[in-house]
Design a protein around this motif. Structure first.
Motif, PDB file in Angstrom:
ATOM      1  N   ASP A  96      87.138 -44.171 -47.030  1.00 19.37           N
ATOM      2  CA  ASP A  96      86.469 -44.678 -45.830  1.00 19.37           C
ATOM      3  C   ASP A  96      86.249 -43.569 -44.814  1.00 19.37           C
ATOM      4  O   ASP A  96      85.191 -43.501 -44.174  1.00 19.37           O
ATOM      5  N   ASP A  97      87.239 -42.707 -44.637  1.00 15.29           N
ATOM      6  CA  ASP A  97      87.095 -41.611 -43.675  1.00 15.29           C
ATOM      7  C   ASP A  97      85.956 -40.677 -44.075  1.00 15.29           C
ATOM      8  O   ASP A  97      85.241 -40.159 -43.211  1.00 15.29           O
ATOM      9  N   VAL A  98      85.793 -40.469 -45.377  1.00 11.71           N
ATOM     10  CA  VAL A  98      84.664 -39.658 -45.852  1.00 11.71           C
ATOM     11  C   VAL A  98      83.343 -40.343 -45.510  1.00 11.71           C
ATOM     12  O   VAL A  98      82.424 -39.733 -44.941  1.00 11.71           O
ATOM     13  N   ALA A 109      94.273 -34.479 -38.671  1.00  9.54           N
ATOM     14  CA  ALA A 109      93.030 -34.409 -39.431  1.00  9.54           C
ATOM     15  C   ALA A 109      93.068 -35.375 -40.606  1.00  9.54           C
ATOM     16  O   ALA A 109      94.082 -35.507 -41.296  1.00  9.54           O
ATOM     17  N   SER A 110      91.949 -36.055 -40.823  1.00 10.44           N
ATOM     18  CA  SER A 110      91.842 -36.910 -42.003  1.00 10.44           C
ATOM     19  C   SER A 110      91.844 -36.029 -43.252  1.00 10.44           C
ATOM     20  O   SER A 110      91.667 -34.814 -43.188  1.00 10.44           O
ATOM     21  N   ALA A 111      92.036 -36.647 -44.408  1.00  9.04           N
ATOM     22  CA  ALA A 111      92.202 -35.869 -45.638  1.00  9.04           C
ATOM     23  C   ALA A 111      90.983 -34.997 -45.931  1.00  9.04           C
ATOM     24  O   ALA A 111      91.118 -33.844 -46.354  1.00  9.04           O
ATOM     25  N   ALA A 120      89.072 -34.597 -51.296  1.00  9.00           N
ATOM     26  CA  ALA A 120      89.557 -35.875 -50.779  1.00  9.00           C
ATOM     27  C   ALA A 120      89.098 -37.028 -51.650  1.00  9.00           C
ATOM     28  O   ALA A 120      89.859 -37.974 -51.915  1.00  9.00           O
ATOM     29  N   VAL A 121      87.856 -36.981 -52.116  1.00  9.91           N
ATOM     30  CA  VAL A 121      87.372 -38.016 -53.032  1.00  9.91           C
ATOM     31  C   VAL A 121      88.200 -38.007 -54.307  1.00  9.91           C
ATOM     32  O   VAL A 121      88.582 -39.064 -54.846  1.00  9.91           O
TER      33      VAL A 121
END
Length: 344
Positions: A96-98, A109-111, A120-121
């Motif tokens: 979702d963050d991506v 920081a988000s992944a 991250a994916v």
């Protein structure tokens, strides 16, 4: 909103029960996605250095444990179910963050910001695969549990798809997002996984189907309440608690329940809000603050709060009118109060 409640004891109890198995499962991953997954779970920094504490609040594992206990199923079935739900939840947050371009998650920081979009994916994919593997090895009812998670994920994906499509629709006019549309999206995006959390342990333990379905319905109501509170915090939440900038959702132009309800109210404040949002440019902090005042004046804040409380009441009805173990019902009600009245 109501004063902050103490953390329910079940959050720590479920963490002690589930986290060793969760860490053991993540430990089986390839070292690179393992480090990214551990980061996303809040166990380490981006360099892999361990951090104190246990990551997030642990709401979903707690729901798994309570749902399992409520129907008298052995705790051994709660653990793999809770591990799978937490893995799926973390996978969904990473992805979702991506998709949303969110740069912050849990005060850091988000992944995808820490490791890059592709990695991250990959980490999210690894978490999802691990969740399925965990459930598939869950004994005689493992296949039924996998089907339950698969159905929840299908709903979650549909909800996320609608949420992304909403971004391109206008704030007003015949193509605007209706409140009912938004609530259907929230029931899928958030409600589906909380429904799964309450039902999954009982499914893995072979509990009677009618009791499983009551728990799932209660979880869906809790999820809808949870999302409404998230929407309130996305505008009026304390950044020190939420980990996001003040007025974050308004600055970003995100369509959320308080804003949509305010626009639909048909008041003078609604019309002024529509002018601000319909300008076609991102809101600066001062304009976002003005918009927040208009949302409240038009009744959007109260609408979302009432919706959260109404869904929580519906969940309480399910908990108290089914033949669940009474001592567990008390903990379910305590956790429900915490979710609706939370500041985090």
């Amino acid at each position: 909103m109501a004063p902050v409640l103490d953390r329910p004891r079940v959050l720590e109890r479920s963490r002690e029960l589930v986290e060793p198995a969760l860490r053991a499962a993540v430990g089986e991953l390839h070292p690179w996605p393992r480090r990214m997954a551990s980061y996303a779970l809040g166990w380490c920094d981006a360099d892999g250095v361990p951090l104190p504490g246990g990551g997030g609040k642990g709401v979903r594992p707690a729901l798994v444990v309570l749902g399992t206990e409520a129907v008298g199923v052995a705790a051994e079935h709660a653990v793999p179910a809770a591990v799978a739900v937490e893995l799926v939840h973390t996978f969904s947050l990473v992805h979702d963050d991506v998709m949303d371009g969110d740069e912050r998650r849990r005060h850091r920081a988000s992944a995808w910001q820490a490791f890059g979009t592709g990695p991250a994916v990959l980490a999210g994919d690894a978490l999802f695969a691990l969740a399925v593997e965990t459930l598939a090895g869950g004994g005689r009812h493992g296949a039924a549990a996998v089907r339950r998670v698969g159905a929840a994920l299908r709903e979650l994906v549909a909800g996320q798809a609608d949420d992304l499509l909403f971004e391109d629709r206008p704030w007003t006019g015949p193509e605007a997002v209706a409140v009912a549309e938004y609530e259907a999206m929230a029931a899928g995006k958030t409600g589906s996984l909380l429904a799964c959390a309450l039902a999954l342990g009982p499914v893995l333990g072979g509990a009677p189907a009618p009791l499983v379905e009551v728990l799932a319905r209660a979880g869906r109501e809790l999820g809808t309440a949870f999302q409404a509170v998230d929407d309130l915090l996305g505008i009026w939440g304390d950044p020190a608690a939420t980990g996001k900038p003040v007025l974050a959702d308004l600055v970003r132009g995100k369509k959320t329940l308080p804003v949509l309800a305010a626009l639909a109210a048909g008041t003078a404040a609604s019309r002024r809000l529509a002018v601000l949002l319909g300008a076609g440019t991102a809101l600066d902090p001062a304009t976002a603050a003005e918009a927040a005042v208009l949302v409240e004046e038009a009744g959007g804040r109260q609408f979302a709060l009432d919706r959260a409380r109404g869904c929580a009441d519906a969940a309480r009805e399910y908990f108290t009118h089914a033949p669940f173990r009474q001592e567990v019902v008390g903990e379910l009600l305590e956790l429900t109060d915490f979710l609706v009245d939370r500041r985090l």
